[in-house]
Motif scaffolding. Structure first.
Motif, short mmCIF file in Angstrom:
data_model
loop_
_atom_site.label_atom_id
_atom_site.label_comp_id
_atom_site.label_asym_id
_atom_site.label_seq_id
_atom_site.Cartn_x
_atom_site.Cartn_y
_atom_site.Cartn_z
N ARG B 90 0.82 -1.23 0.00
CA ARG B 90 0.00 0.00 0.00
C ARG B 90 0.84 1.26 0.00
O ARG B 90 0.59 2.20 0.76
N LEU B 91 1.82 1.29 -0.87
CA LEU B 91 2.58 2.53 -1.05
C LEU B 91 1.91 3.31 -2.18
O LEU B 91 1.29 2.73 -3.06
N LEU B 92 2.03 4.63 -2.12
CA LEU B 92 1.45 5.44 -3.19
C LEU B 92 2.46 5.55 -4.33
O LEU B 92 3.57 6.03 -4.15
N SER B 94 2.55 7.35 -6.91
CA SER B 94 2.88 8.69 -7.42
C SER B 94 3.82 9.45 -6.48
O SER B 94 4.25 10.55 -6.80
N LYS B 95 4.11 8.84 -5.33
CA LYS B 95 4.99 9.52 -4.37
C LYS B 95 6.31 8.76 -4.23
O LYS B 95 6.35 7.55 -4.39
N LEU B 103 4.36 10.77 4.84
CA LEU B 103 2.90 10.90 4.97
C LEU B 103 2.42 10.53 6.38
O LEU B 103 1.53 11.19 6.94
N ALA B 104 3.03 9.49 6.96
CA ALA B 104 2.62 9.05 8.29
C ALA B 104 2.81 10.17 9.32
O ALA B 104 2.02 10.31 10.25
#
Ligand SMILES: Nc1ncnc2c1ncn2[C@@H]1O[C@H](COP(=O)(O)OP(=O)(O)O)[C@@H](O)[C@H]1O
Ligand SMILES: [Mg+2]
Lengths: 296, 229
Positions: B90-92, B94-95, B103-104
């Motif tokens: 579940r990594l993004l 686009s980032k 993000l966390a």
């Protein structure tokens, strides 16, 4: 407080990323806001200017009281002066009447033929009222007096300008509302697309313990930015156009009462109001989509 | 730290409970494997602990507090006190790796200077120093999972919940990831891992809770996977 600024910083960056991802739709939405606000603003400016012109005309409004041949002038003068709401009264005989008419045409020589025995004008009183609103009633009363042939106060002109401008106002409000609804809908569509694109991110952020507002705020900011951008474009165009128009009227106005509204207070009110309205439209579009499509 | 008392979870009324009358205590600093065949209820149990799902019966307490009674704010704090690791990372996409881990901290409103300090430290801990600017697709599965773990530990949570964290990587890589969890646990963080990787379970000799059809059928200190198979 520091935490809030960190949030805001993050949300702003997200909004910018979203906007650049959906830049075409965002641009179209902003363009739609711009068009609807430019039209609304244009109509508003026309409305305040018409209103001012009307007031100029009305404050210069005189009742011309044309007299029968052989009317008893001193008695009539006394009768008229007794009426309520009179602010000025002067007698203009047919000779002076013709001179004034010639001057208003800008060519006195033109009427040379009509002097003396050939003068078709009757003698007259020029009556001013304390207010423009009192003029029609005054004119009616004076018309009843013996020795008065007819009265004229340009009432038809005022009435038709009023009618046209009120029709124009309703029309412009209707058009602006329709366009504004379209613009809000388009902003909503843009935001909806952003929500869909960021669905996965939203899920992850929820796992990470992001607050609802943390998730929503970027979308709200995105809508507000679209609204702000669109409005700014509309105001720049409108401002430039109005500046040209006002300058033209001031320098070259063919008629004394055609004078543009230049009161800073009024213009700030209109332009500031449009700015708030445009931002609100952007916000409304995003709130709509956030509520419908963003399940947090 | 976690106290579950006869917890059941029924997803659809009338269907078999995904978790059935489970009572489980996990202390601070423990390392627990949840094992069992597919459909046994491991994922559901993890979701009950993370409070992504609510129990239909029974009671779950976290740090002495009933999780079902959380207010909005407490739920957020609950989620921020644990690190979640998923089978599919579940990594993004686009980032960058750096942004994914950051993000966390961003969602919990940490200041930028803290983020700049903590993210590289977390990446170094999982062995991804130098990969800050890479995108997830540029990394191997094992590296992506390490990034996922970095995101889970960057807030220094009390507990790590991992659902099949080695499900998508080869055995060699899986071993490295399990060792990473072991190191994290040695630092005092509670670790709960749902897994099929029986060889890892047998090798690490940690507490093993076995599930079958939603029920706990075994709970052993220094257990092995063998009982289920
Ligand atoms: N969201 C859901 N809705 C309905 N049923 C579900 C849902 N999630 C899991 N289940 C059911 O609950 C049972 C346990 O599933 P799960 O917890 O995923 O087991 P495991 O992770 O051990 O494979 C299964 O029968 C599964 O079909
Ligand atoms: Mg599962």
């Amino acid at each position: 407080m520091a935490m809030f600024i960190n949030y805001l910083n993050y949300c702003l960056r997200q909004a910018i990323i979203s906007l650049s991802r959906n830049r075409w739709l965002a641009l179209v939405s902003a363009g739609m806001i711009a068009v609807s606000l430019a039209i609304l603003g244009g109509f508003l400016l026309v409305a305040v200017n018409t209103d001012q012109v009307m007031r100029n005309i009305q404050s210069n409004l005189e009742i011309a009281v044309f007299l029968d041949e052989g009317a008893d002038i001193p008695v009539l003068e006394e009768e008229i002066a007794k009426l309520d709401g009179i602010s000025g009264l002067r007698y203009v005989d047919k000779h002076h009447g013709l001179e004034e008419f010639g001057r208003s045409l800008g060519d006195e020589a033109l009427l040379e033929e009509l002097t003396g025995e050939n003068n078709p004008l009757p003698d007259a009183f020029r009556v001013r009222g304390v207010s423009a609103a009192a003029i029609p009633a005054l004119a009616g009363q004076i018309e009843q007096l013996p020795g008065v042939e007819s009265v004229d106060y340009g009432g038809e002109l005022v009435k038709s300008i009023t009618r046209i401008s009120s029709w124009l106002n309703s029309f412009s409000i209707a058009v602006s509302i329709l366009l504004a609804m379209g613009a809000i809908f388009l902003v909503g569509t843009t935001i909806r697309l952003s929500v869909v694109i960021r669905q996965e991110e939203i899920g992850i952020m929820k796992h990470l313990g992001a607050s609802n507002w943390f998730i929503r705020l970027p979308f709200l900011l995105e809508g507000l930015t679209i609204g702000f951008g669109g409005t700014l474009a509309a105001l720049a165009a409108l401002g430039l156009l109005y500046y040209r128009f006002a300058l033209f009227l001031i320098e070259k106005s063919p008629l004394f009462f055609l004078h543009p509204v230049t009161s800073p207070a009024m213009l700030i009110f209109i332009f500031g109001g449009l700015l708030l309205l445009g931002i609100a439209m952007g916000g409304l579009g995003s709130i709509f989509s956030i509520r419908r499509f963003l399940k947090v | 730290m976690i106290e579950m008392v006869s917890v059941s979870k029924v997803y659809k009324a009338g269907s078999r409970p995904a978790v059935s009358e489970v009572s489980l205590h996990v202390n601070q600093g423990e390392f627990v494997f949840l094992v069992g065949p597919s459909g046994a209820g491991k994922t559901t149990l993890i979701k009950l602990i993370s409070r992504e799902e609510m129990p239909t019966a029974g009671e779950i307490k976290f740090l002495g507090r009933e999780t079902a009674a959380y207010k909005e704010r407490q739920l957020l704090l609950h989620r921020r006190q644990m690190g979640l690791v998923f089978q599919d990372y579940r990594l993004l996409k686009s980032k960058t790796i750096y942004e994914n881990v950051a993000l966390a901290l961003e969602v919990s409103g940490r200041p930028p200077q803290e983020i700049r300090r903590r993210v590289p430290a977390a990446l170094a801990r999982v062995g991804l120093a130098g990969k800050e600017g890479s995108f997830p697709d540029e990394l191997s599965g094992g590296e992506q999972q390490r990034a996922g773990i970095a995101r889970a530990i960057v807030r220094e949570p009390l507990m790590i919940l991992a659902d099949e964290p080695t499900g998508n990587v080869d055995r060699e890589t899986a071993r490295g990831i399990m060792e990473l969890f072991e190191t994290i646990n040695e630092g005092g963080t509670t670790v709960i891992i749902a897994t099929h990787a029986w060889d890892m379970v047998d090798r690490l000799k940690k507490r093993v809770v076995s599930l079958e059809e939603g029920r706990i059928v075994g709970d052993e200190e220094q257990g092995s996977y063998g009982h289920v198979h």
